[in-house]
Write an enzyme that holds these catalytic residues in place. Structure first.
Site, PDB file in Angstrom:
ATOM      1  N   PRO A  83       3.970 -13.192  -6.639  1.00 33.75           N
ATOM      2  CA  PRO A  83       4.343 -13.171  -5.223  1.00 33.75           C
ATOM      3  C   PRO A  83       3.536 -12.119  -4.459  1.00 33.75           C
ATOM      4  O   PRO A  83       3.401 -10.980  -4.902  1.00 33.75           O
ATOM      5  CB  PRO A  83       5.830 -12.828  -5.265  1.00 33.75           C
ATOM      6  N   CYS A  84       3.002 -12.539  -3.308  1.00 33.62           N
ATOM      7  CA  CYS A  84       1.949 -11.751  -2.669  1.00 33.62           C
ATOM      8  C   CYS A  84       2.428 -10.909  -1.494  1.00 33.62           C
ATOM      9  O   CYS A  84       1.623 -10.290  -0.814  1.00 33.62           O
ATOM     10  CB  CYS A  84       0.844 -12.685  -2.190  1.00 33.62           C
ATOM     11  N   GLN A  85       3.727 -10.861  -1.196  1.00 34.20           N
ATOM     12  CA  GLN A  85       4.184 -10.147  -0.006  1.00 34.20           C
ATOM     13  C   GLN A  85       3.684  -8.707   0.083  1.00 34.20           C
ATOM     14  O   GLN A  85       3.294  -8.257   1.153  1.00 34.20           O
ATOM     15  CB  GLN A  85       5.724 -10.169   0.088  1.00 34.20           C
TER      16      GLN A  85
END
Length: 360
Positions: A83-85
């Site tokens: 997940p790239c948040q």
């Protein structure tokens, strides 16, 4: 007579709704399992990929767990998109080092070390490439005797109808590996029109009874007026003054030029986000119908086939929940290019080995 090419079996970490897995499968790779902690991913993953879904936090997964999933006799690929948040350009300037997701790449590296698959691939936002956590990931792979290549891939060059750039890494313990190069030039880029124009026309707030994912969000009277005042490819500067939002009148308004914008038919779409059904969060207005994108249109612009199922049967899809699955997905086009590259590398090695044996 040549022997059959070696086959590859993949496990997809942080698999989401299955975009990366779908691309790998399209390339000819055997996708055996996906792992994710979001239960909303289970139905689309199992339904479309026909592969095992494991509901689990990757931090709780061990190398022996992966070894039990890979079938014997096949080369192993560990794939994933953490997940790239924490790395997203939408959050530039924010201190995200304490976020839980920051260490997910470290878990990825740990699982590589514990299972030593022949191949590794990872996809993420381009900004991650400048982060120490990514440099550490690459260093760990090299320490484990992987040949590594990484860089930015541009979606339209790979047949994706979307202006998306992503960081892609490929690593191999079976020899040199190089990132794929897109074979589409600008004149051949797939457009919004080629992708979604055949879907049934809708008014805002209307649904296609045959496909509830093709539902247009209802617009407020003000936003409907804004939509009608918007030209494809234009900005809010085309509107009459009375339609402007507060953010447009501030000095920072120039940063919001694409908000409340319409797409154009004859070009790839802008990057599809988790809010691409929302007219106010980007250039997500339909090119000619007075409404925002539907979830089905967003999914197709991400590269999912029209038949891809995200919810069960006649279940009414949640805009927020399914929009998140679509926006967070790896476009299958990238996974397919990576999978084809690994397979071609093996075919080339096999041809070289056979030629060498023939001359002995």
């Amino acid at each position: 007579m040549s022997s059959p090419s070696p086959t590859i079996a993949a496990i997809d970490l942080f698999c989401g709704a299955g975009g990366l897995s779908l691309g790998l499968k399209q390339a000819g790779i055997d996708v055996v399992a996906g792992i994710d902690l979001d239960p909303a991913c289970q139905y689309p993953y199992e339904q479309n990929l026909k592969a095992q879904f494991i509901l689990k936090d990757v931090g709780d997964v061990k190398g022996v767990d992966l070894q039990a999933l890979w079938p014997e006799g096949k080369l192993r690929l560990l794939a994933g998109c953490a997940p790239c948040q924490p790395f997203s350009s939408h959050r530039r300037g924010a201190d995200t080092r304490d976020e839980e997701n920051w260490d997910l790449l470290s878990h990825f590296a740990r699982l590589v070390e514990e299972s030593l698959p022949e191949f590794v691939t990872m996809e993420n936002v381009t900004r991650l490439g400048k982060m120490p956590v990514f440099e550490n990931f690459v260093a760990k792979l090299e320490e484990l005797d992987y040949e590594v290549d990484f860089g930015t891939l541009y979606g339209p060059e790979f047949g994706l109808p979307q202006e998306r750039r992503r960081l892609v890494l490929m690593a191999s313990r079976k020899g040199n590996v190089s990132l794929p190069k897109g074979n589409k030039d600008k004149s051949k880029f797939k457009t919004v029109k080629q992708t979604i124009s055949r879907l049934p026309k809708l008014e805002h707030g209307e649904s296609d009874p045959k496909d509830l994912l093709h539902t247009a969000r209802r617009l407020t009277p003000l936003n409907l007026r804004r939509m009608k005042a918007s030209a494809p490819g234009g900005t809010w500067r085309d509107w009459p003054v009375e339609l402007l939002a507060p953010c447009h009148t501030r000095s920072s308004g120039a940063s919001f030029q694409a908000f409340y914008g319409r797409m154009t038919w004859d070009a790839p779409s802008p990057t599809i986000t988790t809010q691409s059904f929302n007219f106010g969060t980007g250039r997500f207005g339909h090119p000619e119908q007075d409404r925002s994108l539907t979830l089905r249109e967003a999914a197709m612009l991400q590269g999912f086939p029209r038949s891809y199922r995200f919810v069960k049967g006649k279940e009414k899809p949640s805009m927020q929940a399914v929009g998140r699955l679509i926006g967070n997905a790896v476009p299958p086009a990238f996974g397919r290019a990576v999978g084809e590259t690994f397979l071609k590398m093996l075919e080339a090695q096999q041809a070289t080995d056979e030629a060498s044996r023939a001359h002995q």
